[in-house]
Design an enzyme around this catalytic site. Structure first.
Site, PDB file in Angstrom:
ATOM      1  N   MET A 169      43.381  46.730  47.768  1.00  0.00           N
ATOM      2  CA  MET A 169      43.284  46.475  46.199  1.00  0.00           C
ATOM      3  C   MET A 169      41.787  46.065  46.067  1.00  0.00           C
ATOM      4  O   MET A 169      41.291  45.067  46.618  1.00  0.00           O
ATOM      5  CB  MET A 169      44.176  45.196  45.675  1.00  0.00           C
ATOM      6  CG  MET A 169      43.971  44.916  44.310  1.00  0.00           C
ATOM      7  SD  MET A 169      45.065  43.588  43.649  1.00  0.00           S
ATOM      8  CE  MET A 169      44.319  42.205  44.701  1.00  0.00           C
ATOM      9  N   CYS A 170      41.201  46.820  45.221  1.00  0.00           N
ATOM     10  CA  CYS A 170      39.793  46.744  44.716  1.00  0.00           C
ATOM     11  C   CYS A 170      39.737  46.374  43.094  1.00  0.00           C
ATOM     12  O   CYS A 170      40.784  46.644  42.451  1.00  0.00           O
ATOM     13  CB  CYS A 170      39.079  47.950  45.037  1.00  0.00           C
ATOM     14  SG  CYS A 170      38.984  48.420  46.865  1.00  0.00           S
ATOM     15  N   GLY A 171      38.559  45.843  42.984  1.00  0.00           N
ATOM     16  CA  GLY A 171      38.278  45.739  41.442  1.00  0.00           C
ATOM     17  C   GLY A 171      37.217  46.846  40.892  1.00  0.00           C
ATOM     18  O   GLY A 171      36.285  47.030  41.673  1.00  0.00           O
TER      19      GLY A 171
END
Length: 471
Positions: free
Chosen positions: A1-3
């Protein structure tokens, strides 16, 4: 999960609070990229959680004609090397697109949960897309003349914020930001027009609908096979039969046995892919790449049959010398004596299941992590973090599941009555979807998606679809 973040006429690098929120989704790396076109300022940012490939893939990624930021997983890629990440693969594919038709063809071929934003430097079009099921978060936000797309936010009380509807591939001319094109996932429908009306009402956006793209995962050519009616089978059984005998009788039905075998293959394959593709370093040893036997994988462990099966399957593929963290979340129960009592039903069932796991696999180091959440801590984090991160927040069940996921993702609890913070990079969770009027290819029926510690910690984003099953 990245932003991920893309701002039109607004930035993020000088907004400390927004940077901090974004970094919680990707603690391993963060970078910013700015450019100006015809007096329009664009800023891209991405915080990266390293989960794939031999080395961390920095974002934003820039090629000669595109800038790309990506959050998600792409399944069933046949031409990607194990050393590279999905982001690298997708950026290469995008850079080879020479027109809008080839871009649409690429997007419709993607399977898995994702949000992606990419900018064509030649045509000055910004493309924004979420997968057809909307499994990875992406918000659209407007404040005064500022306009931005971002994975998560804190700004829910100022300006206008809403989830970007996962309707298809949006194309935006950055010099005329309220005029969009949409290549929808499906043909026109009431739902599509209702969502587009919300965009118009909230942001003044006018959307021109183009030809629809047809993702493989929504193919109408795939018909589910129904070889038996379980209700009819059970209705004809002797009601006085004991549960063990009942199951033995059901398993003699070849159709039922076949479906269970297929389900088992898909579920095991999902766990295997997630566990084996995770970098083999815990959070504490990642930076120096030190070999260790700390837990890299955890299971959200309530003691039920589903999470127990996930623990067993994880055991099968985790290095035999590594620990596995079993994280059990209990919310404070106040008894007549007003003293905290953590022996809630999930805690009791988890202890019983842990005992069986130890008997079955005595060589494995099972770290049983008890996460005890007081009412004060629950209320504080619910108001300051969690309520902004759960979608939809329509029912008590949404809230209770979201809170359990959030506190599990933090990985902070007790092991043998000693304080412990899980160093695991991945938490395996079983989640079930109920989808209407959607047919899913069998190879996408069961896929593993992670929730990660120290990324989601204190601000986990959308906490949906870890092991995605459709019903």
């Amino acid at each position: 999960m990245c932003g991920i973040f893309c701002g039109i006429n607004c930035g993020i690098s000088t907004n400390d609070r927004l940077v901090e929120v974004l970094k919680r989704r990707g603690p391993d790396f963060i970078n910013f990229l700015k450019l100006i076109k015809d007096n329009v300022s664009l800023e891209f940012a991405a915080s990266v959680l390293w989960q794939q490939g031999e080395n961390l893939c920095p974002q934003p990624l820039e090629t000669s004609n595109f800038i790309t930021i990506f959050n998600g997983d792409i399944f069933n890629i046949t031409d990607k090397s194990p050393e590279s990440s999905d982001t690298e693969w997708l950026t290469k594919q995008i850079s080879e697109c020479d027109d809008e038709s080839s871009i649409c063809h690429l997007i419709e071929s993607l399977e898995g949960p994702f949000s992606v934003i990419f900018y064509n430097k030649r045509t000055h079009l910004l493309y924004v897309c979420r997968d057809s099921l909307g499994r990875n978060s992406l918000l659209i936000e407007k404040e005064a003349k500022m306009f931005r797309f971002l994975s998560t936010s804190y700004n829910f009380e100022n300006g206008v914020v809403m989830e970007l509807p996962p309707l298809g591939l949006y194309a935006i001319d950055v010099t005329s930001v309220t005029n969009w094109k949409l290549f929808p996932w499906k043909q026109r429908s009431d739902v599509l027009f209702d969502e587009l009306k919300k965009l118009n009402d909230n942001f003044g956006i006018t959307v021109l609908i183009e030809d629809y793209v047809k993702p493989n995962s929504l193919s109408n050519n795939v018909e589910p096979k129904k070889s038996f009616d379980l209700f009819d089978i059970c209705r004809n059984l002797d009601t006085s039969t004991s549960p063990p005998e009942l199951f033995e009788t059901l398993l003699k039905n070849q159709n039922i046995l076949y479906e269970l075998q297929q389900f088992s293959i898909l579920l095991e394959g999902s766990v295997k892919n997630r566990v084996c593709q995770t970098p083999q370093y815990c959070i504490n040893c990642l930076r120096d790449r030190r070999d260790c036997n700390h837990a890299k994988v955890a299971v959200l462990f309530s003691g039920g049959i589903d999470c127990s099966i996930l623990a067993i399957l994880s055991h099968k593929y985790v290095n035999e010398n590594d620990a596995i963290d079993l994280i059990n979340v209990a919310f404070e129960k106040v008894g007549s004596s007003s003293e905290s009592d953590w022996d809630v039903p999930d805690r009791l069932s988890a202890k019983a299941s842990l005992s069986e796991l130890k008997q079955l696999f005595p060589q494995r180091r099972w770290n049983y992590v008890e996460v005890n959440v007081s009412r004060e801590e629950l209320n504080h984090n619910l108001q300051n973090h969690i309520k902004h991160l759960i979608y939809p927040l329509n029912t008590v069940l949404d809230e209770s599941i979201g809170c359990a996921f959030w506190f599990a993702s933090r990985g902070k609890g007790l092991v043998l009555q000693k304080e412990y913070i899980s160093p695991a990079r991945v938490c395996i969770i079983f989640n079930q979807y109920k989808l209407n009027d959607v047919k899913i290819n069998s190879d996408q029926y069961c896929q593993s998606v992670y929730m990660s510690f120290h990324t989601a910690a204190y601000s986990p984003g959308y906490m949906y679809a870890p092991l995605t099953l459709l019903s």
